[in-house]
Design a protein around this motif. Structure first.
Motif, mmCIF file in Angstrom:
data_model
loop_
_atom_site.group_PDB
_atom_site.id
_atom_site.type_symbol
_atom_site.label_atom_id
_atom_site.label_comp_id
_atom_site.label_asym_id
_atom_site.label_seq_id
_atom_site.Cartn_x
_atom_site.Cartn_y
_atom_site.Cartn_z
ATOM 1 N N ASN C 53 35.071 37.699 30.002
ATOM 2 C CA ASN C 53 36.063 38.629 29.483
ATOM 3 C C ASN C 53 36.809 37.941 28.337
ATOM 4 O O ASN C 53 36.285 36.982 27.757
ATOM 5 C CB ASN C 53 36.989 39.151 30.593
ATOM 6 C CG ASN C 53 37.326 40.637 30.372
ATOM 7 O OD1 ASN C 53 37.854 41.013 29.323
ATOM 8 N ND2 ASN C 53 37.003 41.476 31.337
ATOM 9 N N GLY C 58 47.888 37.500 28.349
ATOM 10 C CA GLY C 58 48.438 38.746 28.884
ATOM 11 C C GLY C 58 47.426 39.424 29.806
ATOM 12 O O GLY C 58 47.778 39.884 30.903
ATOM 13 N N LEU C 59 46.182 39.459 29.380
ATOM 14 C CA LEU C 59 45.134 40.064 30.205
ATOM 15 C C LEU C 59 44.945 39.288 31.501
ATOM 16 O O LEU C 59 44.760 39.881 32.576
ATOM 17 C CB LEU C 59 43.811 40.122 29.433
ATOM 18 C CG LEU C 59 42.654 40.754 30.198
ATOM 19 C CD1 LEU C 59 42.904 42.241 30.456
ATOM 20 C CD2 LEU C 59 41.333 40.568 29.451
ATOM 21 N N HIS C 61 47.180 37.636 33.134
ATOM 22 C CA HIS C 61 48.294 38.043 33.984
ATOM 23 C C HIS C 61 48.000 39.421 34.605
ATOM 24 O O HIS C 61 48.267 39.642 35.796
ATOM 25 C CB HIS C 61 49.581 38.087 33.163
ATOM 26 C CG HIS C 61 50.769 38.541 33.937
ATOM 27 N ND1 HIS C 61 51.584 37.685 34.643
ATOM 28 C CD2 HIS C 61 51.273 39.789 34.138
ATOM 29 C CE1 HIS C 61 52.540 38.378 35.243
ATOM 30 N NE2 HIS C 61 52.370 39.655 34.952
ATOM 31 N N ASP C 62 47.459 40.336 33.808
ATOM 32 C CA ASP C 62 47.117 41.670 34.327
ATOM 33 C C ASP C 62 46.058 41.576 35.427
ATOM 34 O O ASP C 62 46.144 42.294 36.431
ATOM 35 C CB ASP C 62 46.613 42.571 33.195
ATOM 36 C CG ASP C 62 47.671 42.886 32.154
ATOM 37 O OD1 ASP C 62 48.872 42.880 32.495
ATOM 38 O OD2 ASP C 62 47.303 43.122 30.987
ATOM 39 N N PHE C 63 45.062 40.713 35.230
ATOM 40 C CA PHE C 63 44.036 40.519 36.272
ATOM 41 C C PHE C 63 44.697 40.048 37.580
ATOM 42 O O PHE C 63 44.393 40.560 38.653
ATOM 43 C CB PHE C 63 42.995 39.475 35.833
ATOM 44 C CG PHE C 63 41.819 40.041 35.086
ATOM 45 C CD1 PHE C 63 41.059 41.074 35.613
ATOM 46 C CD2 PHE C 63 41.432 39.512 33.860
ATOM 47 C CE1 PHE C 63 39.952 41.587 34.927
ATOM 48 C CE2 PHE C 63 40.334 40.019 33.168
ATOM 49 C CZ PHE C 63 39.588 41.050 33.701
ATOM 50 N N TRP C 66 46.648 42.887 39.206
ATOM 51 C CA TRP C 66 45.717 43.935 39.628
ATOM 52 C C TRP C 66 44.944 43.516 40.873
ATOM 53 O O TRP C 66 44.812 44.286 41.835
ATOM 54 C CB TRP C 66 44.778 44.215 38.451
ATOM 55 C CG TRP C 66 43.767 45.287 38.625
ATOM 56 C CD1 TRP C 66 43.981 46.614 38.828
ATOM 57 C CD2 TRP C 66 42.342 45.120 38.535
ATOM 58 N NE1 TRP C 66 42.778 47.286 38.865
ATOM 59 C CE2 TRP C 66 41.757 46.390 38.690
ATOM 60 C CE3 TRP C 66 41.511 44.025 38.315
ATOM 61 C CZ2 TRP C 66 40.380 46.600 38.642
ATOM 62 C CZ3 TRP C 66 40.141 44.232 38.269
ATOM 63 C CH2 TRP C 66 39.585 45.505 38.435
ATOM 64 N N LYS C 69 47.015 43.665 43.874
ATOM 65 C CA LYS C 69 47.204 45.038 44.335
ATOM 66 C C LYS C 69 45.969 45.514 45.117
ATOM 67 O O LYS C 69 46.086 46.128 46.180
ATOM 68 C CB LYS C 69 47.453 45.967 43.134
ATOM 69 C CG LYS C 69 48.009 47.322 43.486
ATOM 70 C CD LYS C 69 48.300 48.176 42.242
ATOM 71 C CE LYS C 69 47.011 48.550 41.542
ATOM 72 N NZ LYS C 69 47.202 49.404 40.352
ATOM 73 N N LEU C 70 44.781 45.206 44.610
ATOM 74 C CA LEU C 70 43.543 45.672 45.247
ATOM 75 C C LEU C 70 43.216 44.892 46.526
ATOM 76 O O LEU C 70 42.628 45.445 47.449
ATOM 77 C CB LEU C 70 42.359 45.564 44.274
ATOM 78 C CG LEU C 70 42.379 46.472 43.050
ATOM 79 C CD1 LEU C 70 41.109 46.272 42.233
ATOM 80 C CD2 LEU C 70 42.513 47.946 43.439
ATOM 81 N N PRO C 72 45.459 42.133 48.469
ATOM 82 C CA PRO C 72 46.624 41.247 48.548
ATOM 83 C C PRO C 72 46.380 40.018 49.427
ATOM 84 O O PRO C 72 45.711 40.115 50.461
ATOM 85 C CB PRO C 72 47.716 42.126 49.167
ATOM 86 C CG PRO C 72 47.134 43.456 49.413
ATOM 87 C CD PRO C 72 45.693 43.460 49.054
ATOM 88 N N LEU C 92 37.511 38.750 48.759
ATOM 89 C CA LEU C 92 37.532 40.112 48.206
ATOM 90 C C LEU C 92 37.768 40.072 46.698
ATOM 91 O O LEU C 92 37.109 40.783 45.932
ATOM 92 C CB LEU C 92 38.612 40.941 48.899
ATOM 93 C CG LEU C 92 38.546 41.018 50.437
ATOM 94 C CD1 LEU C 92 39.641 41.946 50.961
ATOM 95 C CD2 LEU C 92 37.181 41.467 50.938
ATOM 96 N N ARG C 94 37.030 37.715 44.627
ATOM 97 C CA ARG C 94 35.839 37.245 43.935
ATOM 98 C C ARG C 94 34.772 38.342 43.874
ATOM 99 O O ARG C 94 34.006 38.413 42.905
ATOM 100 C CB ARG C 94 35.328 35.962 44.592
ATOM 101 C CG ARG C 94 34.031 36.018 45.342
ATOM 102 C CD ARG C 94 32.802 36.147 44.403
ATOM 103 N NE ARG C 94 31.576 36.098 45.181
ATOM 104 C CZ ARG C 94 30.803 35.015 45.251
ATOM 105 N NH1 ARG C 94 31.080 33.965 44.565
ATOM 106 N NH2 ARG C 94 29.722 35.028 45.991
ATOM 107 N N THR C 95 34.739 39.205 44.898
ATOM 108 C CA THR C 95 33.778 40.305 44.885
ATOM 109 C C THR C 95 34.041 41.231 43.693
ATOM 110 O O THR C 95 33.110 41.679 43.027
ATOM 111 C CB THR C 95 33.853 41.067 46.223
ATOM 112 O OG1 THR C 95 33.506 40.155 47.270
ATOM 113 C CG2 THR C 95 32.913 42.249 46.248
ATOM 114 N N ILE C 96 35.311 41.530 43.441
ATOM 115 C CA ILE C 96 35.659 42.364 42.280
ATOM 116 C C ILE C 96 35.249 41.673 40.969
ATOM 117 O O ILE C 96 34.698 42.303 40.070
ATOM 118 C CB ILE C 96 37.184 42.625 42.239
ATOM 119 C CG1 ILE C 96 37.659 43.443 43.449
ATOM 120 C CG2 ILE C 96 37.606 43.300 40.930
ATOM 121 C CD1 ILE C 96 37.472 44.921 43.312
ATOM 122 N N MET C 97 35.536 40.393 40.855
ATOM 123 C CA MET C 97 35.314 39.686 39.588
ATOM 124 C C MET C 97 33.860 39.270 39.379
ATOM 125 O O MET C 97 33.433 39.058 38.248
ATOM 126 C CB MET C 97 36.225 38.460 39.488
ATOM 127 C CG MET C 97 37.712 38.789 39.525
ATOM 128 S SD MET C 97 38.227 39.979 38.233
ATOM 129 C CE MET C 97 38.172 38.954 36.760
#
Lengths: 138, 138, 138
Positions: C53, C58-59, C61-63, C66, C69-70, C72, C92, C94-97
């Motif tokens: 990515n 800033g991104l 920090h957003d990751f 996020w 949130k998805l 915790p 979990l 790491r599964t998203i990323m």
């Protein structure tokens, strides 16, 4: 070992779109002459995706709704990435959908299951963006 | 360059299941005779997944709960894909878990970390479905 | 066909971190001498990720926000995996990323788009962990 490289270019009219690119990937494979190997197909931009799923418009609508729930576009200020940009949500949506697929090449064909289709997923469109196809094999 | 192809077939008794397929993938690698290369292992169905994680039943329970929260099965009518079908959630769950893994082959072995195990993730089971193993190398 | 293998080691000071490893991956590719092929880069641990990515703080920090949130981190007791361990959320996240990226090698270079950078994503740090680079080609 043979290798082959091709770029596909897109410019969608909407911010978000799903485009079935299976025919272009198949054409690239034919052009490569490779019969056995691996094919990589990846978005070259970090707000877009290449993924495999079903070519069914109801499902694509469900993806759109679902991704907006998991990583909403607005309000833009919720994301620190959004200063000069407004596309932080596109980076997150692409993360869910994935950057790339690797597909087996067998007997000169994409070795896909019965319903597998390759899609370009655009999450920050209205400008020219690229997909890379790289094939290695024999 | 050598190449090798094998299909694994599954028919789970439940709608959702996780099956450790590392032994079958290792057996395929031995059969291929390939010592150095890359191994692709992918679901051939768009409501199933191949992923790498821990073989720990508590974690698998957590995955089930978490995926139901992110992409609930019911109510079926929340998804446009669900007309003749009821499996829209399975398409979304598989998107989170991923279609495929690529694993390095080194000295004739799967080059995995200490806790890495390969799983078939079924999200719309009770029927025959396939996984593809493709290996290229020498 | 040539093949090349290298491990990168990390020990982050924080539980979670994103590290740009593009320079190390480029160095490995140069060392391999491979000009055309495919490069696999994967986390060897199931609570870490390798992904592509933008290198923008800033991104990142957003990751972080996020992913919290998805999936915790706390309360730890919400996850069955957390008995002797407290890292279910890391599995979990790491599964998203994602576990891995596959990158084309063209003319001896990583064939990346203009903003594509390769990251190690740590979700359960403060101990030594590894990334694998495997390259095959010619």
């Amino acid at each position: 070992m043979k290798s082959y490289r091709k770029e596909l270019w897109f410019e969608t009219k909407t911010r978000r779109a799903f485009i079935n690119i299976t025919p272009q990937v198949e054409a690239a494979l034919r052009e490569s002459g490779i019969k056995e190997g691996l094919l990589l197909c990846n978005a070259m931009h970090i707000t877009a995706s290449v993924f495999i799923n079903d070519d069914e418009s109801g499902l694509h609508h469900d993806f759109e709704t679902w991704l907006e729930k998991l990583a909403p576009e607005k309000p833009y200020e919720q994301y620190r990435h959004n200063g000069f940009e407004d596309n932080a949500d596109a980076h997150l949506k692409r993360t869910i959908m994935g950057r790339e697929v690797v597909v087996a090449v067998t007997n000169g064909q994409l070795d896909l299951g019965p319903w597998e289709q390759i899609f370009y997923g655009e999450f920050d469109g209205k400008r020219r963006k690229r997909v890379l196809i790289k094939i290695i094999g024999e």
